[in-house]
Design an enzyme around this catalytic site. Sequence first.
Site, PDB file in Angstrom:
ATOM      1  N   TYR A   1      69.871  22.874  69.171  1.00  0.00           N
ATOM      2  CA  TYR A   1      70.311  22.909  67.775  1.00  0.00           C
ATOM      3  C   TYR A   1      71.786  23.242  67.584  1.00  0.00           C
ATOM      4  O   TYR A   1      72.273  23.223  66.456  1.00  0.00           O
ATOM      5  CB  TYR A   1      69.446  23.904  66.990  1.00  0.00           C
ATOM      6  CG  TYR A   1      67.986  23.541  67.022  1.00  0.00           C
ATOM      7  CD1 TYR A   1      67.508  22.411  66.357  1.00  0.00           C
ATOM      8  CD2 TYR A   1      67.071  24.306  67.738  1.00  0.00           C
ATOM      9  CE1 TYR A   1      66.171  22.066  66.400  1.00  0.00           C
ATOM     10  CE2 TYR A   1      65.729  23.970  67.781  1.00  0.00           C
ATOM     11  CZ  TYR A   1      65.289  22.851  67.115  1.00  0.00           C
ATOM     12  OH  TYR A   1      63.964  22.510  67.161  1.00  0.00           O
TER      13      TYR A   1
ATOM     14  N   HIS B   1      67.012  15.721  60.541  1.00  0.00           N
ATOM     15  CA  HIS B   1      66.654  16.506  61.725  1.00  0.00           C
ATOM     16  C   HIS B   1      67.872  16.613  62.623  1.00  0.00           C
ATOM     17  O   HIS B   1      68.573  15.621  62.844  1.00  0.00           O
ATOM     18  CB  HIS B   1      65.498  15.869  62.499  1.00  0.00           C
ATOM     19  CG  HIS B   1      64.259  15.760  61.679  1.00  0.00           C
ATOM     20  ND1 HIS B   1      63.465  16.848  61.396  1.00  0.00           N
ATOM     21  CD2 HIS B   1      63.711  14.698  61.046  1.00  0.00           C
ATOM     22  CE1 HIS B   1      62.464  16.458  60.623  1.00  0.00           C
ATOM     23  NE2 HIS B   1      62.593  15.157  60.392  1.00  0.00           N
TER      24      HIS B   1
END
EC number: 4.2.1.10
Length: 146
Positions: free
Chosen positions: A22, A99
């Site tokens: 991430y 996402h």
Amino acid sequence: MNILLINGPNLNLLGTREPEIYGSKTLNDIENDLSSIANDKIINLECFQSNHEGEIVDKIQDSIKNVQGILINAGAFTHTSISIRDALIGSKIPFVELHISNIFSREEFRKESFLTDKAIGIISGFGISSYSLGLYGIIEYLKNKK
């Protein structure tokens, strides 16, 4: 034009949670970056994060009369939440599904999204840039819709 950014569960941990997937930017960093883009485009951007499904549903419903577009990274709720899906459909507010990682190249359970078929678009796998790409995309969509 008013756009709502919704971030779901665990996205408040960005910057420390699995940075190899991430990245190192925090949710606050992302929100500040998007706010700068929105200000340049004379767009009102509201940012909202919750780890609770019902709070996300409430936020969508509360936005029906004053929001023209939604950016949503529903996190794990992407793969489980019929109630968020139903709230988005019921709101009739166009939305882009976001996402950070490419959900289709990850575990099998992450490859199913309850949102994708109702979204005007999906942006997945461009890291933190997925957010700015989504913002530019929904702005263009809303401008062309008029």
